[in-house]
Every structure is written in structure tokens, then in C-alpha cells.
Scaffold this motif. Structure first.
Motif, PDB file in Angstrom:
ATOM      1  N   VAL A 164      -2.767 -25.270 -15.202  1.00 15.08           N
ATOM      2  CA  VAL A 164      -2.849 -23.759 -15.781  1.00 15.08           C
ATOM      3  C   VAL A 164      -1.744 -22.914 -15.106  1.00 15.08           C
ATOM      4  O   VAL A 164      -1.842 -22.971 -13.820  1.00 15.08           O
ATOM      5  CB  VAL A 164      -4.259 -23.087 -15.925  1.00 15.08           C
ATOM      6  N   GLY A 165      -0.762 -22.290 -15.732  1.00 15.19           N
ATOM      7  CA  GLY A 165       0.021 -21.137 -15.106  1.00 15.19           C
ATOM      8  C   GLY A 165       1.068 -21.971 -14.324  1.00 15.19           C
ATOM      9  O   GLY A 165       1.592 -21.207 -13.547  1.00 15.19           O
ATOM     10  N   ILE A 212       0.750 -19.739 -11.246  1.00 13.45           N
ATOM     11  CA  ILE A 212       1.949 -18.735 -10.984  1.00 13.45           C
ATOM     12  C   ILE A 212       1.590 -17.459 -11.952  1.00 13.45           C
ATOM     13  O   ILE A 212       1.943 -16.333 -11.373  1.00 13.45           O
ATOM     14  CB  ILE A 212       3.153 -19.212 -11.454  1.00 13.45           C
ATOM     15  N   ARG A 213       0.740 -17.491 -13.086  1.00 12.65           N
ATOM     16  CA  ARG A 213       0.107 -16.193 -13.638  1.00 12.65           C
ATOM     17  C   ARG A 213      -0.458 -15.435 -12.424  1.00 12.65           C
ATOM     18  O   ARG A 213      -0.447 -14.117 -12.704  1.00 12.65           O
ATOM     19  CB  ARG A 213      -0.510 -16.741 -14.620  1.00 12.65           C
ATOM     20  N   ASN A 254       9.096 -28.343 -10.049  1.00 14.75           N
ATOM     21  CA  ASN A 254       9.289 -28.236 -11.521  1.00 14.75           C
ATOM     22  C   ASN A 254      10.721 -28.708 -11.830  1.00 14.75           C
ATOM     23  O   ASN A 254      11.222 -28.435 -12.965  1.00 14.75           O
ATOM     24  CB  ASN A 254       9.089 -26.796 -11.954  1.00 14.75           C
ATOM     25  N   GLY A 311       3.978 -22.921 -15.717  1.00 13.08           N
ATOM     26  CA  GLY A 311       5.134 -22.545 -16.233  1.00 13.08           C
ATOM     27  C   GLY A 311       5.586 -23.627 -17.790  1.00 13.08           C
ATOM     28  O   GLY A 311       6.583 -23.572 -18.076  1.00 13.08           O
ATOM     29  N   LYS A 312       4.598 -24.258 -18.195  1.00  7.72           N
ATOM     30  CA  LYS A 312       4.800 -25.008 -19.169  1.00  7.72           C
ATOM     31  C   LYS A 312       5.454 -24.218 -20.566  1.00  7.72           C
ATOM     32  O   LYS A 312       6.375 -24.365 -20.987  1.00  7.72           O
ATOM     33  CB  LYS A 312       3.566 -25.784 -19.699  1.00  7.72           C
ATOM     34  N   THR A 313       4.624 -23.267 -20.798  1.00  7.52           N
ATOM     35  CA  THR A 313       4.906 -22.380 -22.075  1.00  7.52           C
ATOM     36  C   THR A 313       6.238 -21.727 -21.754  1.00  7.52           C
ATOM     37  O   THR A 313       7.110 -21.349 -22.415  1.00  7.52           O
ATOM     38  CB  THR A 313       3.918 -21.228 -22.111  1.00  7.52           C
ATOM     39  N   THR A 345      15.198 -16.596 -15.850  1.00  2.37           N
ATOM     40  CA  THR A 345      14.042 -16.083 -15.135  1.00  2.37           C
ATOM     41  C   THR A 345      13.126 -17.335 -14.603  1.00  2.37           C
ATOM     42  O   THR A 345      12.283 -16.906 -13.875  1.00  2.37           O
ATOM     43  CB  THR A 345      13.340 -15.202 -16.090  1.00  2.37           C
ATOM     44  N   PHE A 346      13.348 -18.437 -14.935  1.00  2.00           N
ATOM     45  CA  PHE A 346      12.724 -19.563 -14.284  1.00  2.00           C
ATOM     46  C   PHE A 346      13.252 -19.988 -13.021  1.00  2.00           C
ATOM     47  O   PHE A 346      14.401 -20.449 -12.828  1.00  2.00           O
ATOM     48  CB  PHE A 346      12.824 -20.545 -15.248  1.00  2.00           C
TER      49      PHE A 346
HETATM   50  P1  ADP Z   1       1.404 -22.380 -18.398  1.00  2.00           P
HETATM   51  O1  ADP Z   1       1.762 -22.489 -20.176  1.00  2.00           O
HETATM   52  O2  ADP Z   1       1.703 -23.810 -17.846  1.00  2.00           O
HETATM   53  O3  ADP Z   1      -0.020 -22.244 -18.344  1.00  2.00           O
HETATM   54  P2  ADP Z   1       3.129 -20.313 -18.316  1.00  2.00           P
HETATM   55  O4  ADP Z   1       4.252 -21.018 -18.717  1.00  2.00           O
HETATM   56  O5  ADP Z   1       2.446 -19.318 -19.163  1.00  2.00           O
HETATM   57  O6  ADP Z   1       2.149 -21.305 -17.877  1.00  2.00           O
HETATM   58  O7  ADP Z   1       3.287 -19.684 -16.958  1.00  2.00           O
HETATM   59  C1  ADP Z   1       2.601 -18.528 -16.474  1.00  2.00           C
HETATM   60  C2  ADP Z   1       3.418 -17.522 -15.700  1.00  2.00           C
HETATM   61  O8  ADP Z   1       4.124 -17.929 -14.522  1.00  2.00           O
HETATM   62  C3  ADP Z   1       4.288 -16.813 -16.884  1.00  2.00           C
HETATM   63  O9  ADP Z   1       4.389 -15.391 -16.517  1.00  2.00           O
HETATM   64  C4  ADP Z   1       5.510 -17.460 -16.348  1.00  2.00           C
HETATM   65  O10 ADP Z   1       6.739 -16.705 -16.402  1.00  2.00           O
HETATM   66  C5  ADP Z   1       5.497 -17.816 -14.822  1.00  2.00           C
HETATM   67  N1  ADP Z   1       6.088 -18.740 -14.033  1.00  2.00           N
HETATM   68  C6  ADP Z   1       5.691 -20.046 -14.296  1.00  2.00           C
HETATM   69  N2  ADP Z   1       6.516 -20.858 -13.696  1.00  2.00           N
HETATM   70  C7  ADP Z   1       7.411 -19.973 -13.316  1.00  2.00           C
HETATM   71  C8  ADP Z   1       8.744 -20.368 -12.355  1.00  2.00           C
HETATM   72  N3  ADP Z   1       9.086 -21.574 -12.398  1.00  2.00           N
HETATM   73  N4  ADP Z   1       9.807 -19.123 -12.204  1.00  2.00           N
HETATM   74  C9  ADP Z   1       9.350 -18.133 -12.809  1.00  2.00           C
HETATM   75  N5  ADP Z   1       8.061 -17.700 -13.349  1.00  2.00           N
HETATM   76  C10 ADP Z   1       7.354 -18.786 -13.542  1.00  2.00           C
END
Ligand code: ADP
Ligand code: MG
Length: 448
Positions: free
Chosen positions: A152-153, A315-316, A125, A155-157, A118-119
Motif C-alpha cells: 500500500v502507498g 509514501i502516502r 521502484n 506508487g502503483k496507482t 513527479t515520480f
Molecule cells: P498505491 O497505489 O501503491 O497504494 P499510490 O500510487 O496511490 O500508491 O501512491 C501513494 C502516494 O504516494 C501518492 O500520492 C503518490 O503520488 C505518492 N508516491 C508514491 N510513489 C512515489 C514516488 N516514487 N515519487 C513521488 N511520489 C510518490
């Protein structure tokens, strides 16, 4: 009064969630309650520091709601005396109420939506994604530790959990499944403190040193937490020496985490450091399409473009925006169109009538000068960073109602004199150079 105290506890647990409640309030005791003050006993000073920073406000609110009037909250240590003004106290030396079964389970779980499938990969990135893939394919062998960082937001997590999920199905050379721990740095700290509190350091160590892969999210949280850094260092070293995979995420590069112990910093840096950049328009569009597809939702091109161009980086937020639009569309019983998209997002995007925020200024200035927002907030004084920082502080003073101390706070806790100095310096430069003045005006036009 005990009833109201039970109410406070219950309400607090609901407010902050059973996990945080268990970690932070269960080990505390009500020491005294008077008409004006509330003293809560906490196990140690580290604990107290945490409580003061994180829970004073919430506790104050909840107490005021339940008791009908506010109390001044203090956290006291065992054996520490309480002021004599508490002669009229109404003592209720009762532990915070038990919460029963809804108290949190053990390890935090992975979110099943966060997978490699799903990424969406874009130029912003690509590198981090490739590194994460490599780690998932050969844990402990390719890049160790893998350190992912970005705003923030971004996609790290998601990426870190994708690694975790991929590893969950792998078997170790011994033939059993890999043992993996996914934890936020914050939770690591609170587990550690609880372990100390309950004299279970040994269990804690065994737990984190007998795994095949350790994923620690938001490591920037360790900034200034020396005892936690120390413990983390030992965990890190033990796993590293056993060639176990470690993955870390942070909102900034290791060198930008002020007060990160040198030993840790150099360990973090000896693996691979990959950053996630803000997504470009194409990536944002691709993410929106992928998400709509997964949900079988209709997403016309102009609506996708509207969302992607209004949401800048997070992205959130992009997802939140899409969700709101989809929800409103289904409420209306029609497919989303541009008009509906605008309605669904009203008040969400900053428009001209809404005040500019310091964050918006930081994002804009960081983008313009090609630095990151965390660099603007960091302590680094190299000119490539300090000049944009001064510009951003100047704009924050001109464009928002924030005071000097407030602005300092938003820039990683800088002293207000630093802000004043920056504003004066940029004003002086602007009066010397027309060109620079024009640039500043352009910034003020474009930031919203
Ligand atoms: P972070 O940890 O960097 O603050 P998250 O990993 O929580 O951000 O990502 C925030 C949201 O954006 C999540 O719901 C994640 O699934 C989505 N997201 C981030 N990057 C991508 C990507 N490259 N493709 C699809 N969804 C992404
Ligand atoms: Mg995250």
C-alpha cells in the motif's frame, strides 16, 4: 416514515459518496421496515454478497442515526419472502431517493499530480518505473500486459496513471487520440453487475473492448469474484488479441491471488511483472524534498529526516505527514522545525505508550525475513514464507490483545486453528533454542 427513508438515502449517499451510492443503492428497493428489522431488496445474489460485505455496517449506522434506534438489516432478492414476524411492518415500497445532479460522472478521472515528472525514482521502484516508461513509449508493443505490484502507498496507482496521462496525448495509427480507460477492478465489477441488471451487457462489452489501452487498478479485488473474473477474461483476451495495451496493478503477484482463474493468471504472467519495493531512506528523503519544492515549502533537513525515518514505507503517509507539518507551521506563522514536526505528528507515529498493531508486526517480520507482507497473508506454505508467518502470528499473540480469530483474519483470513498451531510451534522452538529465543526478544524490543 417516507421522509425518514429519504433522509436515510441522502445521508447514506453523503457517507459513501455519490458514485458508490449510484452503483449500489440506486438499483435497490426498500422492501419492508419494522420496529426491529429492515429489508432491502437487491437485484441479484452477487449484488447481495457485495452489499452484505460492504454496506451492512454503514447502513445500520445510518438507519440508527435517522430512525433513532437500530434495525437488523437484511438484503433480500426479488420474489424472496420476508419472515412472517414482519406482520407489523410499516411498508414503504419506495425506491431510494433520486440524488439529482451530484451523481457521479462516467469514467474515473486521472489525478493530474500523478505523472512521470513527479515520480521520484529510487532503487526500490527503478524497474517498475522503467517498465512503465517503456509501455508509455510503445503501448501494446513492449510489455503486455504490464503488471505492477507492491504494498500500500508504494506508487502503483501513481505509475499507472502516469502511463495513462502520457498516452492521452498520443495519437493512434489512425490519427485520432488513443482511447483509454482507467478503472479500478472494484468499479469494473460494479459496472458489470449493473450492466447485467439493466440488460446492457452489450454496451458494457463494447465500451471496454473498443479502446486502445485499459488500465485496471487493484486487480487483487477480483479474488473470489468468479463472474467478474470471467467477464474480465473476455475483455482481456479481446484487447490482447488486438494488441491493445493492458496495465494492471495489484498488492501482490498474480500467483498470490487465491482463486484467480488459471486462464487469467497465465495471461497476467505472460507480460511483464514488476514490483515496487518499500522505499529506502534516500528515496523517502528525495520524495519529501520534491514535494516540498513543488509546493514552495520550507523543509529543513532535520525535519525531512525525522519524517523519513519515522514513516516506514507508505509514501502516502509520508506525504500526509509532511502536509500536517506544513499546515501546522502555517497556522503558527513560522517555518517548520523539528519541535513543530514532533508536535504536528503526535499520536500519528506509534510511540512506546501506544499499543503495537498486528500490521506493524507484519511489516517488521516481513522486512526481517525478506518477504512481503502480502506473502505473509497469502496461502503459500513454502517454508521461506510459512516460517516468518508463524513468527509474526506468534508475536501478534504475544504483543497485542488480538484474539486467535482476529489474528487469523489479519493474515488473509486464516482459520484460528492455524494461528494456534503457529503460536505453539514457535513457543516450542523458542524453548529449544536460546539463540532463537534471543531473536524473538529482540523482535519484541524493536517492534513499535
Ligand atoms: P498505491 O497505489 O501503491 O497504494 P499510490 O500510487 O496511490 O500508491 O501512491 C501513494 C502516494 O504516494 C501518492 O500520492 C503518490 O503520488 C505518492 N508516491 C508514491 N510513489 C512515489 C514516488 N516514487 N515519487 C513521488 N511520489 C510518490
Ligand atoms: Mg493504488
Amino acid at each position: 416514515m417516507p421522509d425518514s427513508w429519504t433522509s436515510v438515502s441522502k445521508r447514506l449517499a453523503r457517507r459513501i459518496g455519490p458514485k458508490s451510492y449510484r452503483d449500489w443503492f440506486e438499483p435497490t428497493k426498500l422492501r419492508s421496515l419494522t420496529e426491529s428489522e429492515l429489508h432491502v431488496e437487491v437485484p441479484n445474489s452477487l449484488f447481495r454478497e457485495w452489499m452484505e460485505r460492504h454496506y451492512t455496517g454503514t447502513l445500520e449506522e445510518v438507519v440508527a442515526e435517522v430512525l433513532g434506534s437500530p434495525r437488523r438489516i437484511s438484503f433480500v432478492l426479488p420474489g424472496e419472502g420476508v419472515e412472517p414476524s414482519e406482520a407489523r411492518e410499516v411498508p414503504q415500497p419506495e425506491a431510494f431517493a433520486e440524488l439529482g445532479d451530484d451523481v457521479a460522472p462516467e469514467m474515473p478521472k486521472l489525478d493530474e499530480r500523478y505523472t512521470f515528472e513527479t515520480f521520484v525514482v529510487g532503487s526500490c521502484n527503478q524497474f517498475a518505473h522503467a517498465a512503465a516508461r517503456a509501455v508509455a513509449d510503445a503501448p501494446g508493443k513492449s510489455y503486455n500486459p504490464l503488471y505492477l505490484y507492491g504494498g500500500v502507498g508504494l506508487g502503483k496507482t501513481h505509475l499507472m496513471q502516469a502511463i495513462g496521462r502520457a498516452l492521452m496525448s498520443r495519437r493512434s495509427p489512425r490519427g485520432d487520440y488513443l482511447r483509454m480507460a482507467y478503472i479500478s477492478a472494484e468499479r469494473f465489477m460494479c459496472e458489470m453487475i449493473n450492466a447485467i441488471r439493466w440488460k446492457r451487457q452489450h454496451d458494457f462489452r463494447v465500451r471496454y473492448r473498443n479502446i486502445d489501452c485499459l488500465l485496471v487498478d487493484d486487480i487483487q479485488f477480483l479474488e473470489g469474484k468468479e463472474a467478474t473474473q470471467e467477464e474480465f477474461f473476455h475483455t482481456f483476451r479481446s484487447l490482447y488479441e488486438d494488441r491493445k495495451q493492458i496495465v494492471l496493478t495489484s498488492d501482490c503477484a498474480p500467483r498470490e491471488i487465491a482463486t484467480l482463474e488459471e486462464r487469467l493468471r497465465s495471461r497476467f504472467e505472460c507480460g511483464l511483472i514488476a514490483d515496487l519495493q518499500a522505499p529506502d531512506l534516500e528515496t523517502k528523503l528525495a520524495i519529501l524534498r520534491r514535494k516540498a519544492e513543488m509546493e514552495n515549502a520550507v523543509l529543513p533537513d532535520d525535519v525531512a529526516l525525522f519524517i523519513a525515518s519515522r514513516v516506514r514505507t507508505n509514501i502516502r503517509e509520508l506525504e500526509g505527514c509532511l502536509n500536517r507539518i506544513e499546515a501546522l507551521a502555517s497556522l503558527r506563522g513560522r517555518d517548520p522545525d523539528l519541535e513543530l514536526a514532533k508536535e504536528a505528528t503526535r499520536g500519528i507515529f506509534p510511540d512506546d505508550s501506544k499499543p503495537v498493531t498486528v500490521e506493524a508486526i507484519q511489516r517488521y517480520v516481513a522486512h526481517y525475513y525478506n518477504v512481503t507482507v502480502s506473502e505473509l497473508k497469502a496461502k503459500n506454505n513454502a517454508r521461506a514464507v510459512s516460517f516468518p508467518r508463524q513468527v509474526a502470528m506468534y508475536l501478534a499473540k504475544k504483543m497485542t490483545k488480538s484474539s486467535y480469530p482476529e489474528i487469523g483474519k489479519r493474515f488473509g483470513g486464516k482459520h484460528h486453528s492455524t494461528v494456534i498451531h503457529s503460536v505453539n510451534k514457535i513457543s516450542a522452538e523458542a524453548s529449544k533454542s536460546d539463540e532463537f529465543n534471543v531473536l524473538l526478544n529482540r523482535f519484541m524490543d524493536e517492534i513499535h
